[in-house]
Write a protein that holds these residues in place. Structure first.
Motif, PDB file in Angstrom:
ATOM      1  N   GLN A   7       0.777  -1.115   0.072  1.00  0.00           N
ATOM      2  CA  GLN A   7      -0.049   0.211  -0.080  1.00  0.00           C
ATOM      3  C   GLN A   7       0.844   1.278  -0.061  1.00  0.00           C
ATOM      4  N   GLY A   8       0.130   2.380  -0.116  1.00  0.00           N
ATOM      5  CA  GLY A   8       0.866   3.707   0.004  1.00  0.00           C
ATOM      6  C   GLY A   8       1.148   4.285   1.467  1.00  0.00           C
ATOM      7  N   PRO A   9       1.659   5.131   1.528  1.00  0.00           N
ATOM      8  CA  PRO A   9       1.969   5.575   3.103  1.00  0.00           C
ATOM      9  C   PRO A   9       0.714   5.853   3.729  1.00  0.00           C
ATOM     10  N   ASN A  10      -0.390   6.113   3.097  1.00  0.00           N
ATOM     11  CA  ASN A  10      -1.709   6.487   3.784  1.00  0.00           C
ATOM     12  C   ASN A  10      -2.557   5.304   3.442  1.00  0.00           C
ATOM     13  N   GLY A  11      -2.345   4.378   3.211  1.00  0.00           N
ATOM     14  CA  GLY A  11      -3.177   3.287   2.813  1.00  0.00           C
ATOM     15  C   GLY A  11      -3.588   3.185   1.306  1.00  0.00           C
ATOM     16  N   GLY A  12      -3.024   4.080   0.560  1.00  0.00           N
ATOM     17  CA  GLY A  12      -3.770   4.131  -0.935  1.00  0.00           C
ATOM     18  C   GLY A  12      -3.320   2.859  -1.785  1.00  0.00           C
ATOM     19  N   TYR A  13      -3.785   2.883  -3.061  1.00  0.00           N
ATOM     20  CA  TYR A  13      -3.525   1.754  -3.977  1.00  0.00           C
ATOM     21  C   TYR A  13      -2.173   2.028  -4.484  1.00  0.00           C
ATOM     22  N   ASN A  32      13.913 -18.368   1.412  1.00  0.00           N
ATOM     23  CA  ASN A  32      13.179 -19.058   2.375  1.00  0.00           C
ATOM     24  C   ASN A  32      12.397 -18.059   3.330  1.00  0.00           C
ATOM     25  N   LEU A  33      12.015 -17.192   2.967  1.00  0.00           N
ATOM     26  CA  LEU A  33      11.334 -16.126   3.748  1.00  0.00           C
ATOM     27  C   LEU A  33       9.930 -16.566   4.027  1.00  0.00           C
ATOM     28  N   ASP A  34       9.509 -17.084   2.749  1.00  0.00           N
ATOM     29  CA  ASP A  34       8.179 -17.698   2.902  1.00  0.00           C
ATOM     30  C   ASP A  34       7.884 -18.827   3.801  1.00  0.00           C
ATOM     31  N   GLN A  35       8.753 -19.334   4.350  1.00  0.00           N
ATOM     32  CA  GLN A  35       8.740 -20.463   5.233  1.00  0.00           C
ATOM     33  C   GLN A  35       8.605 -20.025   6.596  1.00  0.00           C
ATOM     34  N   HIS A  36       8.607 -18.799   7.140  1.00  0.00           N
ATOM     35  CA  HIS A  36       8.360 -18.264   8.390  1.00  0.00           C
ATOM     36  C   HIS A  36       6.840 -17.648   8.341  1.00  0.00           C
ATOM     37  N   PRO A  37       6.207 -17.737   9.565  1.00  0.00           N
ATOM     38  CA  PRO A  37       5.099 -17.230   9.950  1.00  0.00           C
ATOM     39  C   PRO A  37       4.867 -16.068  10.210  1.00  0.00           C
ATOM     40  N   ILE A  38       5.303 -15.258   9.352  1.00  0.00           N
ATOM     41  CA  ILE A  38       5.067 -13.640   9.282  1.00  0.00           C
ATOM     42  C   ILE A  38       4.156 -13.109   8.456  1.00  0.00           C
ATOM     43  N   ASP A  39       3.723 -11.654   8.898  1.00  0.00           N
ATOM     44  CA  ASP A  39       2.904 -10.865   7.999  1.00  0.00           C
ATOM     45  C   ASP A  39       3.899  -9.856   7.502  1.00  0.00           C
ATOM     46  N   LEU A  40       3.759  -9.396   6.350  1.00  0.00           N
ATOM     47  CA  LEU A  40       4.624  -8.673   5.548  1.00  0.00           C
ATOM     48  C   LEU A  40       3.700  -7.490   5.185  1.00  0.00           C
ATOM     49  N   GLU A  41       4.130  -6.196   5.389  1.00  0.00           N
ATOM     50  CA  GLU A  41       3.664  -5.125   5.027  1.00  0.00           C
ATOM     51  C   GLU A  41       4.573  -4.222   4.140  1.00  0.00           C
ATOM     52  N   ILE A  42       4.329  -4.001   3.008  1.00  0.00           N
ATOM     53  CA  ILE A  42       5.114  -3.136   2.123  1.00  0.00           C
ATOM     54  C   ILE A  42       4.439  -1.744   1.886  1.00  0.00           C
ATOM     55  N   ILE A  43       5.275  -0.869   2.261  1.00  0.00           N
ATOM     56  CA  ILE A  43       4.637   0.743   2.125  1.00  0.00           C
ATOM     57  C   ILE A  43       5.537   1.261   1.030  1.00  0.00           C
ATOM     58  N   VAL A  44       4.912   1.800  -0.045  1.00  0.00           N
ATOM     59  CA  VAL A  44       5.632   2.392  -1.305  1.00  0.00           C
ATOM     60  C   VAL A  44       5.368   3.906  -0.966  1.00  0.00           C
ATOM     61  N   HIS A  45       6.334   4.565  -0.863  1.00  0.00           N
ATOM     62  CA  HIS A  45       6.359   6.111  -0.834  1.00  0.00           C
ATOM     63  C   HIS A  45       6.194   6.788  -2.173  1.00  0.00           C
TER      64      HIS A  45
END
Length: 129
Positions: A7-13, A32-45
């Motif tokens: 998402q964007g910095p304010n939650g945008g598309y 092998n990051l996909d083997q770990h039980p994590i949630d990944l949040e990517i913010i594109v400015h």
């Protein structure tokens, strides 16, 4: 990996959401990051990261099991940044975090170019099929 949010910095598309998602999945598979039980949040400015204008990307553990990555499209002077190369670098830091290791630059810088090129190769191979 449990989930990937882009998402964007304010939650945008984000217009490149699909390609960022595909690239993230490819790099995550390679390291092998996909083997770990994590949630990944990517913010594109849209330009540079306002809180850290000198950084092209940031990675940190926001909550237990939640890793947040910030990506800049441009440096603070206005030059364009290779966002996918930065994403590769930050995903390697995410792997360090998921493994409970300290975030150290030397091993990340040692491998980031190879992993970046390998991911690009795998993505072009999938497209040609």
């Amino acid at each position: 990996m449990n989930s990937i949010t882009i998402q964007g910095p304010n939650g945008g598309y984000i217009r490149e959401e699909e390609s960022i998602f595909g690239f993230t999945c490819t790099v995550s598979s390679i390291i092998n990051l996909d083997q770990h039980p994590i949630d990944l949040e990517i913010i594109v400015h849209p330009t540079y990261i306002r809180s850290h204008p000198d950084a092209y990307g940031l990675c940190y553990e926001k909550d237990e099991g939640m890793i947040q990555i910030h990506l800049a499209r441009k440096c603070s002077e206005g030059c364009t940044v290779d966002m996918y190369s930065t994403l590769t670098h930050e995903l390697l830091h995410a792997r360090q975090t998921a493994l409970g290791e300290r975030m150290v630059e030397r091993p990340v810088r040692k491998h980031e170019d190879f992993i970046y090129e390998l991911a690009k190769e795998r993505l072009s191979w999938n497209i040609k099929k």
